[in-house]
Design a protein around this motif. Structure first.
Motif, PDB file in Angstrom:
ATOM      1  N   LEU A 108      53.809  10.568 -26.994  1.00  0.00           N
ATOM      2  CA  LEU A 108      53.668  10.434 -25.363  1.00  0.00           C
ATOM      3  C   LEU A 108      54.646   9.149 -25.154  1.00  0.00           C
ATOM      4  CD1 LEU A 108      52.047  10.776 -22.929  1.00  0.00           C
ATOM      5  CD2 LEU A 108      50.338   8.844 -23.736  1.00  0.00           C
ATOM      6  N   LEU A 109      54.397   8.279 -25.685  1.00  0.00           N
ATOM      7  CA  LEU A 109      55.579   6.973 -25.484  1.00  0.00           C
ATOM      8  C   LEU A 109      57.074   7.440 -25.678  1.00  0.00           C
ATOM      9  CD1 LEU A 109      53.618   4.097 -27.157  1.00  0.00           C
ATOM     10  CD2 LEU A 109      53.655   4.557 -24.886  1.00  0.00           C
ATOM     11  N   ALA A 110      57.481   8.338 -26.474  1.00  0.00           N
ATOM     12  CA  ALA A 110      58.612   8.744 -26.341  1.00  0.00           C
ATOM     13  C   ALA A 110      59.087   9.403 -25.279  1.00  0.00           C
ATOM     14  CB  ALA A 110      59.021   9.805 -27.825  1.00  0.00           C
ATOM     15  N   LEU A 111      58.122  10.612 -24.908  1.00  0.00           N
ATOM     16  CA  LEU A 111      58.339  11.376 -23.577  1.00  0.00           C
ATOM     17  C   LEU A 111      58.603  10.187 -22.491  1.00  0.00           C
ATOM     18  CD1 LEU A 111      56.080  14.253 -24.217  1.00  0.00           C
ATOM     19  CD2 LEU A 111      58.610  14.295 -24.012  1.00  0.00           C
ATOM     20  N   LEU A 112      57.865   9.445 -22.455  1.00  0.00           N
ATOM     21  CA  LEU A 112      57.936   8.400 -21.417  1.00  0.00           C
ATOM     22  C   LEU A 112      59.383   7.648 -21.211  1.00  0.00           C
ATOM     23  CD1 LEU A 112      54.438   6.560 -21.111  1.00  0.00           C
ATOM     24  CD2 LEU A 112      55.253   8.196 -19.371  1.00  0.00           C
ATOM     25  N   SER A 113      59.827   7.217 -22.481  1.00  0.00           N
ATOM     26  CA  SER A 113      61.050   6.761 -22.716  1.00  0.00           C
ATOM     27  C   SER A 113      62.184   7.729 -22.237  1.00  0.00           C
ATOM     28  CB  SER A 113      61.175   6.288 -24.021  1.00  0.00           C
ATOM     29  OG  SER A 113      62.570   5.873 -24.262  1.00  0.00           O
ATOM     30  N   LEU A 114      61.915   8.898 -22.647  1.00  0.00           N
ATOM     31  CA  LEU A 114      63.023   9.821 -22.124  1.00  0.00           C
ATOM     32  C   LEU A 114      62.918  10.130 -20.808  1.00  0.00           C
ATOM     33  CD1 LEU A 114      62.931  12.320 -25.313  1.00  0.00           C
ATOM     34  CD2 LEU A 114      64.627  10.765 -24.591  1.00  0.00           C
ATOM     35  N   LEU A 115      61.781   9.946 -20.163  1.00  0.00           N
ATOM     36  CA  LEU A 115      61.794  10.068 -18.621  1.00  0.00           C
ATOM     37  C   LEU A 115      62.442   9.060 -18.053  1.00  0.00           C
ATOM     38  CD1 LEU A 115      60.441  11.482 -16.143  1.00  0.00           C
ATOM     39  CD2 LEU A 115      58.599  10.116 -16.773  1.00  0.00           C
ATOM     40  N   GLY A 116      62.341   7.864 -18.279  1.00  0.00           N
ATOM     41  CA  GLY A 116      63.174   7.018 -17.882  1.00  0.00           C
ATOM     42  C   GLY A 116      64.647   6.996 -18.076  1.00  0.00           C
ATOM     43  N   GLY A 117      65.027   7.806 -19.120  1.00  0.00           N
ATOM     44  CA  GLY A 117      66.473   8.066 -19.281  1.00  0.00           C
ATOM     45  C   GLY A 117      67.048   9.333 -18.224  1.00  0.00           C
ATOM     46  N   MET A 118      66.102  10.122 -17.986  1.00  0.00           N
ATOM     47  CA  MET A 118      66.306  11.122 -17.000  1.00  0.00           C
ATOM     48  C   MET A 118      66.547  10.645 -15.632  1.00  0.00           C
ATOM     49  SD  MET A 118      64.231  14.833 -17.802  1.00  0.00           S
ATOM     50  CE  MET A 118      63.269  14.409 -16.299  1.00  0.00           C
ATOM     51  N   LEU A 119      65.599   9.425 -15.505  1.00  0.00           N
ATOM     52  CA  LEU A 119      65.930   8.967 -14.036  1.00  0.00           C
ATOM     53  C   LEU A 119      67.183   8.171 -13.982  1.00  0.00           C
ATOM     54  CD1 LEU A 119      62.256   7.566 -13.370  1.00  0.00           C
ATOM     55  CD2 LEU A 119      63.419   9.518 -12.402  1.00  0.00           C
ATOM     56  N   SER A 120      67.559   7.553 -15.146  1.00  0.00           N
ATOM     57  CA  SER A 120      69.010   6.847 -14.919  1.00  0.00           C
ATOM     58  C   SER A 120      70.135   7.944 -14.661  1.00  0.00           C
ATOM     59  CB  SER A 120      69.138   5.934 -16.316  1.00  0.00           C
ATOM     60  OG  SER A 120      68.275   5.073 -16.184  1.00  0.00           O
ATOM     61  N   TRP A 121      69.857   8.962 -15.615  1.00  0.00           N
ATOM     62  CA  TRP A 121      70.911  10.081 -15.595  1.00  0.00           C
ATOM     63  C   TRP A 121      70.990  10.792 -14.133  1.00  0.00           C
ATOM     64  CZ3 TRP A 121      70.242  15.657 -15.123  1.00  0.00           C
ATOM     65  CH2 TRP A 121      71.313  16.200 -15.316  1.00  0.00           C
ATOM     66  N   ARG A 122      69.827  10.846 -13.395  1.00  0.00           N
ATOM     67  CA  ARG A 122      69.917  11.085 -11.886  1.00  0.00           C
ATOM     68  C   ARG A 122      70.379  10.378 -11.169  1.00  0.00           C
ATOM     69  NH1 ARG A 122      64.552  12.636  -8.995  1.00  0.00           N
ATOM     70  NH2 ARG A 122      64.669  10.232  -8.450  1.00  0.00           N
ATOM     71  N   ALA A 123      70.240   8.945 -11.662  1.00  0.00           N
ATOM     72  CA  ALA A 123      70.825   7.969 -10.681  1.00  0.00           C
ATOM     73  C   ALA A 123      72.438   7.804 -11.034  1.00  0.00           C
ATOM     74  CB  ALA A 123      70.193   6.683 -10.793  1.00  0.00           C
TER      75      ALA A 123
ATOM     76  N   PHE B 128      65.278   3.796 -27.494  1.00  0.00           N
ATOM     77  CA  PHE B 128      63.976   3.546 -27.681  1.00  0.00           C
ATOM     78  C   PHE B 128      62.870   4.633 -27.915  1.00  0.00           C
ATOM     79  CE2 PHE B 128      64.220   0.095 -24.109  1.00  0.00           C
ATOM     80  CZ  PHE B 128      64.733  -1.076 -25.240  1.00  0.00           C
ATOM     81  N   ALA B 129      63.436   5.821 -27.496  1.00  0.00           N
ATOM     82  CA  ALA B 129      62.854   7.195 -27.866  1.00  0.00           C
ATOM     83  C   ALA B 129      62.982   7.333 -29.394  1.00  0.00           C
ATOM     84  CB  ALA B 129      63.239   8.242 -27.113  1.00  0.00           C
ATOM     85  N   LEU B 130      64.235   7.096 -29.997  1.00  0.00           N
ATOM     86  CA  LEU B 130      64.380   7.132 -31.526  1.00  0.00           C
ATOM     87  C   LEU B 130      63.594   6.380 -32.171  1.00  0.00           C
ATOM     88  CD1 LEU B 130      66.044   8.814 -33.592  1.00  0.00           C
ATOM     89  CD2 LEU B 130      67.781   6.624 -33.400  1.00  0.00           C
ATOM     90  N   VAL B 131      63.404   5.089 -31.752  1.00  0.00           N
ATOM     91  CA  VAL B 131      62.711   4.143 -32.619  1.00  0.00           C
ATOM     92  C   VAL B 131      61.237   4.296 -32.704  1.00  0.00           C
ATOM     93  CG1 VAL B 131      62.024   1.530 -32.649  1.00  0.00           C
ATOM     94  CG2 VAL B 131      64.269   2.080 -32.514  1.00  0.00           C
ATOM     95  N   ILE B 132      60.691   4.728 -31.563  1.00  0.00           N
ATOM     96  CA  ILE B 132      59.437   5.082 -31.355  1.00  0.00           C
ATOM     97  C   ILE B 132      59.010   6.372 -32.043  1.00  0.00           C
ATOM     98  CG2 ILE B 132      57.689   6.129 -29.684  1.00  0.00           C
ATOM     99  CD1 ILE B 132      58.986   4.381 -27.656  1.00  0.00           C
ATOM    100  N   LEU B 133      59.906   7.512 -32.095  1.00  0.00           N
ATOM    101  CA  LEU B 133      59.808   8.544 -32.995  1.00  0.00           C
ATOM    102  C   LEU B 133      59.776   8.106 -34.509  1.00  0.00           C
ATOM    103  CD1 LEU B 133      61.439  11.339 -31.094  1.00  0.00           C
ATOM    104  CD2 LEU B 133      59.078  11.276 -31.498  1.00  0.00           C
ATOM    105  N   MET B 134      60.593   7.205 -34.763  1.00  0.00           N
ATOM    106  CA  MET B 134      60.534   6.792 -36.286  1.00  0.00           C
ATOM    107  C   MET B 134      59.618   6.168 -36.852  1.00  0.00           C
ATOM    108  SD  MET B 134      63.470   8.407 -37.392  1.00  0.00           S
ATOM    109  CE  MET B 134      63.624   7.689 -38.787  1.00  0.00           C
TER     110      MET B 134
END
Length: 72
Positions: A7-22, A53-59
């Motif tokens: 769940l936390l990795a998905l939230l981190s990737l969601l933030g990355g998606m928002l940055s990508w969109r910006a 952050f997503a990689l660290v959380i998944l590890m």
């Protein structure tokens, strides 16, 4: 621990998606004191930070899979 990590990795990737969109839109709100390159840099930094952050959380979550059984 693994469901929380996912769940936390998905939230981190969601933030990355928002940055990508910006980044694709050229910035959230262009102000005269900011240049396009500054906003692009901040968007790139947000994308890379989210991936890191997503990689660290998944590890950490995958380590809990292995080490959790040893503690019982």
């Amino acid at each position: 621990m693994l469901p929380i990590a996912l769940l936390l990795a998905l939230l981190s990737l969601l933030g990355g998606m928002l940055s990508w969109r910006a980044k694709r839109q050229g910035g959230a709100a262009f102000k005269p004191e900011r240049t396009r390159s500054t906003e692009q840099f901040v968007a790139d930094l947000g994308i890379l930070a989210a991936l890191l952050f997503a990689l660290v959380i998944l590890m950490q979550g995958s380590a809990a899979l292995i080490l959790d059984e040893c503690l019982r």
